[in-house]
Motif scaffolding. Sequence first.
Motif, short mmCIF file in Angstrom:
data_model
loop_
_atom_site.label_atom_id
_atom_site.label_comp_id
_atom_site.label_asym_id
_atom_site.label_seq_id
_atom_site.Cartn_x
_atom_site.Cartn_y
_atom_site.Cartn_z
N LYS A 9 0.40 -3.31 7.11
CA LYS A 9 -0.47 -3.30 5.78
C LYS A 9 -2.02 -3.03 6.02
CE LYS A 9 2.65 -7.33 4.09
NZ LYS A 9 2.50 -8.66 3.63
N ALA A 10 -2.53 -3.42 7.12
CA ALA A 10 -3.93 -2.87 7.51
C ALA A 10 -4.10 -1.51 7.45
CB ALA A 10 -4.31 -3.66 8.52
N TRP A 11 -2.76 -0.87 8.19
CA TRP A 11 -2.87 0.70 8.24
C TRP A 11 -2.78 1.08 7.17
CZ3 TRP A 11 1.39 3.83 7.53
CH2 TRP A 11 1.16 5.22 7.70
N SER A 12 -1.75 0.97 6.29
CA SER A 12 -1.40 1.18 4.80
C SER A 12 -2.99 1.13 4.07
CB SER A 12 -0.36 0.79 4.35
OG SER A 12 0.15 1.39 3.12
N ALA A 13 -3.52 0.02 4.02
CA ALA A 13 -4.62 -0.30 3.08
C ALA A 13 -5.84 0.78 3.67
CB ALA A 13 -4.89 -1.79 3.07
N GLY A 14 -5.82 0.88 4.70
CA GLY A 14 -6.72 1.67 5.42
C GLY A 14 -6.97 3.32 4.93
N LEU A 15 -5.67 3.60 4.66
CA LEU A 15 -5.24 5.07 4.08
C LEU A 15 -5.83 5.27 2.75
CD1 LEU A 15 -1.73 5.69 5.60
CD2 LEU A 15 -4.24 6.29 6.64
N GLY A 16 -6.11 4.27 1.93
CA GLY A 16 -6.75 4.16 0.62
C GLY A 16 -5.90 5.20 -0.32
N ALA A 17 -6.48 6.10 -0.92
CA ALA A 17 -6.16 6.98 -1.85
C ALA A 17 -5.19 7.93 -1.28
CB ALA A 17 -7.05 7.54 -2.62
N ALA A 18 -5.18 8.20 -0.11
CA ALA A 18 -4.18 9.14 0.69
C ALA A 18 -2.75 8.61 0.59
CB ALA A 18 -4.45 9.08 2.11
N VAL A 19 -2.49 7.48 0.28
CA VAL A 19 -1.15 6.69 0.28
C VAL A 19 -0.65 6.95 -1.19
CG1 VAL A 19 0.50 4.90 0.10
CG2 VAL A 19 -1.34 5.26 2.01
N ILE A 20 0.21 8.06 -1.55
CA ILE A 20 0.80 8.30 -2.79
C ILE A 20 2.22 7.16 -3.02
CG2 ILE A 20 2.19 10.03 -4.12
CD1 ILE A 20 -0.41 10.82 -3.66
N ASP A 21 2.95 7.06 -1.95
CA ASP A 21 4.02 5.78 -2.07
C ASP A 21 4.09 5.40 -0.84
OD1 ASP A 21 6.50 4.58 -2.12
OD2 ASP A 21 7.59 6.40 -3.15
N PRO A 22 3.92 4.16 -0.71
CA PRO A 22 4.00 3.40 0.76
C PRO A 22 5.27 3.44 1.16
CG PRO A 22 3.61 1.80 -0.97
CD PRO A 22 3.53 3.36 -1.65
N GLY A 23 6.56 3.64 0.39
CA GLY A 23 7.55 3.94 1.00
C GLY A 23 8.42 2.61 1.29
N LEU A 24 9.39 2.61 2.08
CA LEU A 24 10.10 1.34 2.42
C LEU A 24 10.93 1.52 3.71
CD1 LEU A 24 13.39 1.66 0.17
CD2 LEU A 24 11.56 3.48 -0.04
N PRO A 25 11.16 0.49 4.27
CA PRO A 25 12.07 0.62 5.45
C PRO A 25 13.62 0.86 5.13
CG PRO A 25 11.56 -1.55 5.15
CD PRO A 25 10.82 -0.90 4.29
N VAL A 26 14.57 1.38 5.75
CA VAL A 26 15.70 1.84 5.53
C VAL A 26 16.69 1.26 6.51
CG1 VAL A 26 15.49 3.59 4.10
CG2 VAL A 26 16.15 3.88 6.45
N GLY A 27 17.92 0.84 6.12
CA GLY A 27 18.95 0.02 6.87
C GLY A 27 19.58 1.24 7.50
N LEU A 28 21.00 0.86 7.83
CA LEU A 28 21.93 1.80 8.18
C LEU A 28 22.12 2.77 7.40
CD1 LEU A 28 24.62 -0.54 10.10
CD2 LEU A 28 22.92 0.81 11.28
#
Length: 105
Positions: free
Chosen positions: A28-47
């Motif tokens: 969360k800290a890394w993602s927040a630190g990217l600021g406006a560079a993040v278009i879509d934070p995405g998601l983890p995926v399973g199998l």
Amino acid sequence: MPKFLLIYHGKPDLQSPEDGAKHMAAWKAWSAGLGAAVIDPGLPVGLSKTITPQGVEDHGGANPAAGMTVLQADTFEEAIELAKGCPHLSGTGTIEIAEAMDLEM
């Protein structure tokens, strides 16, 4: 501004629920630190499964995806530098990065 897809492979080194909580806080800290560079934070995926002309393979092949994020940066090199700080890179975690092609669909 170009967009880049970060595709996560492998997994971070998590030995306990506490490690998982620390990892999520770092993420969360890394993602927040990217600021406006993040278009879509995405998601983890399973199998996953891989679809080929010959059929369907279980488990996503040799290097299955673990998740994804979309960010924007002026250059590929800048996108790489942004990705290098990602906590996913602990353990066996790797990040595949690709520039999105701007095509009319």
